[in-house]
Design an enzyme around this catalytic site. Structure first.
Site, PDB file in Angstrom:
ATOM      1  CD  GLU A 310     -37.469  24.230 -29.674  1.00  0.00           C
ATOM      2  OE1 GLU A 310     -37.620  23.604 -28.619  1.00  0.00           O
ATOM      3  OE2 GLU A 310     -36.380  24.741 -30.020  1.00  0.00           O
ATOM      4  CG  ASP A 383     -32.354  27.969 -27.550  1.00  0.00           C
ATOM      5  OD1 ASP A 383     -32.548  28.085 -26.333  1.00  0.00           O
ATOM      6  OD2 ASP A 383     -32.553  26.903 -28.170  1.00  0.00           O
ATOM      7  CD  GLU A 411     -30.002  23.150 -24.778  1.00  0.00           C
ATOM      8  OE1 GLU A 411     -30.765  23.748 -23.996  1.00  0.00           O
ATOM      9  OE2 GLU A 411     -30.341  22.788 -25.919  1.00  0.00           O
TER      10      GLU A 411
HETATM   11  C1  BDP Z   1     -33.780  24.554 -26.393  1.00  0.00           C
HETATM   12  C2  BDP Z   1     -33.536  23.146 -25.987  1.00  0.00           C
HETATM   13  C3  BDP Z   1     -34.772  22.313 -26.030  1.00  0.00           C
HETATM   14  C4  BDP Z   1     -35.858  22.994 -25.217  1.00  0.00           C
HETATM   15  C5  BDP Z   1     -36.065  24.389 -25.730  1.00  0.00           C
HETATM   16  C6  BDP Z   1     -37.061  25.188 -24.901  1.00  0.00           C
HETATM   17  O1  BDP Z   1     -32.582  22.591 -26.862  1.00  0.00           O
HETATM   18  O2  BDP Z   1     -34.460  21.045 -25.519  1.00  0.00           O
HETATM   19  O3  BDP Z   1     -37.029  22.273 -25.267  1.00  0.00           O
HETATM   20  O4  BDP Z   1     -34.856  25.092 -25.677  1.00  0.00           O
HETATM   21  O5  BDP Z   1     -36.615  26.044 -24.164  1.00  0.00           O
HETATM   22  O6  BDP Z   1     -32.643  25.301 -26.052  1.00  0.00           O
HETATM   23  O7  BDP Z   1     -38.255  24.971 -24.985  1.00  0.00           O
END
Ligand code: BDP
Length: 719
Positions: A310, A383, A411
């Site tokens: 990401e 996720d 979340e």
């Molecule tokens: C996702 C979240 C994000 C996190 C990412 C992670 O939306 O904010 O940074 O996981 O785990 O679910 O790195």
């Protein structure tokens, strides 16, 4: 005013104030309230324990001692007397280094206890019994003490104890996703308790000690204080100093601090030409940085890393691998016994199914990491969705220790507005059979050293803690913090046992409350799944805030794998992601017979059906319902559940304090509204593809699709 009148006034004021204090609890005391027990229990416990002898020294033992003193006087209503020799009624706490414990000949059993386990046993002496808490280390004594306190708080019998407890994982961590500016990524309980705090040191220290006690009470022994999306500045002298101060407060509670690090730090804060893991200057920079950290924090736990995920920097930026990056840090930190937790949460936009990517990327590295590296894997392959199958990396990577990462913060499960007890979700993963070594090779056993005898075992939970008075936003979200810790200690505990403990400690022993509330909790996660993503659907939420339903979102130019349509693939034909051998073939990453089971819609568990299959709207489920009807029924069932939770909750008025009662009642209204929002949005949207009507028995939606599409979810109230 004469004395008599003054006294009368005093009593009058007390009569008025007392009920108010009982009626109002803020939740700030978590499950460590230590309020007086019933007379009957007080008498029973006071008969069993009336004095305390501590055979040990050091800060951690002091914590144990002050905790039992505080708990005892709160629960029993009188102080615990200290003695220097055990007599009938003594609680004796000590390690084998002390004579009083050695005399009891416990050494063969203590061998089983390892570094942090303990024995708790009633031993008869002249004139009665003593209760002994013995361990090899002070940490074990602390955990044993909290165990005893929990038994008293929940009204358990402590007369004839014979307990040997050993934690299943060595490292039991919280991961705070806290940014140095004080915001919390995916945090719904206010700003960070660690960073950018205006309060003075005493206020902070009090809060941090409370945090440490709460964690120690459930066995959590490590905490990562900053976000995995890490700011390089965390490694500057200024922040190392801040870390050191927090570490000092955590140490007496056997909690180590860990840091998330950014792999570009050498270039960004070290001003090096690059951060290439094979550049000797970079290697040296990390070695020196580690030295600097350990000079201030001798028991620093180690690093957590999100790399090349990401948008985060990492070894790929220089044509290197995850192994190069992880081993660079691992070698630098090994002389100090630190560990590196390297995350496997990686995926890139492209043709490959996102659910397959972590496995593809990490499997070739099995056995190539230094022995102080542990790969941190989210419970599911995508996720933290309300329901996912377990990640296929569990069981598959044999030569590398793996740790599960759960998300305690909600979340994808309604933020801190929805009552969702997550122990059942985590147990589903931990108990899932990977089949890696035949039947019974559960995820828990592949990660706790049972199947692959790695010395390094760990588990992580993304914290749901913030500056809110009640710590977690929703009073019930405290139960997830609690449950995570209990499962990290012993994944064999049932979710029901944990829920009952928590309710008894946090609210009341009154069965008229405990029973229905435990039923609500046990059902709650499935209800959320049903009104959000039933039957294996996933990733239908708003694309940035991740809260409400937005299955329709299309954003030109956005990464396709961040958009719901990538996952639900709804069309006039049907719905679901084809991950069978004829689709993305994600099933091949699982062991037999799972892969065959998942591959066939007739044998695929119904709750994962649309995770693995794209099926026509008319497809018939085992129940005889068509897929379309089944989807509708599930969404409605989810809403009906929360409506029932509301009713059950309303009937409990008066049993607990009014403040928490009404705050929870309010949150349940929000949850109900949002559950209906989810149901209507998903059904009305999918209906545009199926063209079918909602089964007659079900109520009609109360929204229009166009109206729902216009909702702009406002994040400002949620952080
Ligand atoms: C996702 C979240 C994000 C996190 C990412 C992670 O939306 O904010 O940074 O996981 O785990 O679910 O790195």
């Amino acid at each position: 005013m004469d004395m008599k009148r003054r006294l009368n006034l005093f009593f009058l004021v007390m009569i008025l104030i007392l009920p108010l204090t009982v009626l109002a609890e803020t939740g700030e005391n978590l499950w460590l309230r230590y309020l007086p027990l019933s007379n009957q229990l007080q008498q029973k416990y006071a008969e069993g324990i009336s004095s305390l002898m501590v055979a040990g020294e050091g800060a951690i033992v002091k914590s144990a001692e002050s905790e039992i003193m505080m708990a005892y006087s709160g629960l029993i209503g009188k102080p615990l007397r200290k003695v220097t020799k055990p007599v009938a009624g003594t609680l004796l706490i000590g390690t084998d280094q002390h004579r009083a414990i050695r005399d009891l000949n416990l050494s063969s059993e203590l061998e089983k206890c390892g570094d942090e386990g303990y024995i708790m046993r009633s031993v008869s002496v002249k004139g009665g019994n003593i209760l002994v808490i013995a361990a090899n280390s002070n940490a074990g004594l602390l955990y044993g003490t909290f165990d005893l306190i929990r038994r008293m708080q929940t009204g358990d019998d402590i007369a004839q104890l014979n307990v040997v407890e050993v934690p299943r994982y060595n490292l039991r961590l919280l991961n705070h996703w806290d940014n140095l500016n004080g915001t919390v990524e995916r945090g719904y309980a206010g700003h960070s308790i660690w960073w950018n705090r205006p309060e003075n040191e005493t206020v902070l220290k009090n809060q941090y000690v409370y945090y440490a006690r709460a964690n120690a009470s459930v066995g959590i022994n490590g905490t990562v204080l900053n976000n995995v999306n890490a700011a390089p500045e965390a490694l500057t002298a200024e922040y190392i100093e801040k870390y050191a101060r927090i570490a000092e407060i955590m140490r007496p509670y056997n909690i180590k601090v860990y840091m998330s690090v950014n792999m570009a730090s050498p270039a960004v804060i070290g001003k090096l030409k690059n951060s290439d893991p094979l550049n000797p200057d970079v290697v040296k920079w990390w070695e020196e940085k580690v030295k600097e950290i350990y000079a201030r924090i001798p028991d620093f736990g180690g690093f957590l890393v999100k790399a090349n995920s990401e948008g985060q920097p990492g070894p790929h930026d220089y044509g290197r691998t995850h192994v190069d990056g992880a081993n660079l840090l691992a070698k630098a930190i090994k002389p100090y016994k630190g560990v590196v937790m390297w995350r496997a949460f990686v995926y890139e936009p492209g043709q490959e199914d996102r659910a397959r990517q972590a496995y593809n990327e990490f499997m070739p590295f099995d056995g190539k990491f230094e022995d102080n590296v542990i790969v941190q894997v989210k419970n599911g392959p995508v996720d933290f969705q309300p329901r996912e199958p377990f990640s296929p990396l569990f069981g598959a990577m044999e030569k590398t220790p793996l740790m599960v990462e759960f998300q305690i913060t909600q979340e994808y499960l309604g933020f801190s507005n929805h009552l969702a007890y997550l122990s059942t979700m985590w147990k589903e993963t931990l108990d899932a059979d990977t089949w890696c070594k035949g039947a019974g090779s559960t995820v828990a056993k592949t990660t706790d050293g049972t199947i692959y005898p790695h010395k390094l075992t760990a588990i992580a939970g993304v914290a749901n803690i913030g500056r809110d008075v009640n710590w977690t936003g929703h009073h019930f979200a405290q139960s997830n913090w609690y449950a995570y810790g209990r499962l990290a200690w012993n994944h064999q505990l049932s979710s029901e046992t944990i829920a009952n403990e928590w309710i008894n400690m946090t609210f009341t022993h009154d069965q008229a409350f405990v029973k229905p509330v435990s039923e609500i909790m046990m059902r709650s996660r499935e209800s959320v799944v049903n009104y959000m993503t039933p039957l294996g659907l996933h990733h239908l939420m708003g694309w940035s805030h991740h809260h409400g339903p937005e299955p329709w979102t299309e954003i030109p130019g956005a990464r396709p794998d961040w958009l719901p349509s990538y996952y639900h693939k709804a069309s006039s034909f049907g719905i679901g992601f084809n991950r069978t051998t004829k689709g993305s073939n994600a099933v091949e990453q699982y062991f037999s017979p799972l892969k065959e089971l998942y591959n066939d819609p007739n044998t695929c568990p119904e709750n994962l059906l649309l995770w693995f299959h794209h099926l026509p709207w008319d497809y018939r489920l085992q129940s005889g319902k068509t897929l379309w009807d089944a989807i509708c029924y599930k969404y409605y069932e989810g809403v009906e559940d929360v409506r029932l939770f509301q009713k059950k909750w309303d009937m409990l008025e008066g049993i607990i304090d009014a403040q928490r009662f009404s705050e929870i009642q309010y949150k349940m209204k929000v949850q109900t509204r949002e559950a209906i929002w989810w149901r209507d949005a998903c059904i009305l949207y999918f209906q545009t593809f199926s063209g079918k009507s909602i089964p007659f028995e079900l109520e009609r939606p109360i929204h229009d699709l166009d109206e729902l599409k216009k909702i702009k979810f406002d994040m400002t109230h949620h952080n």
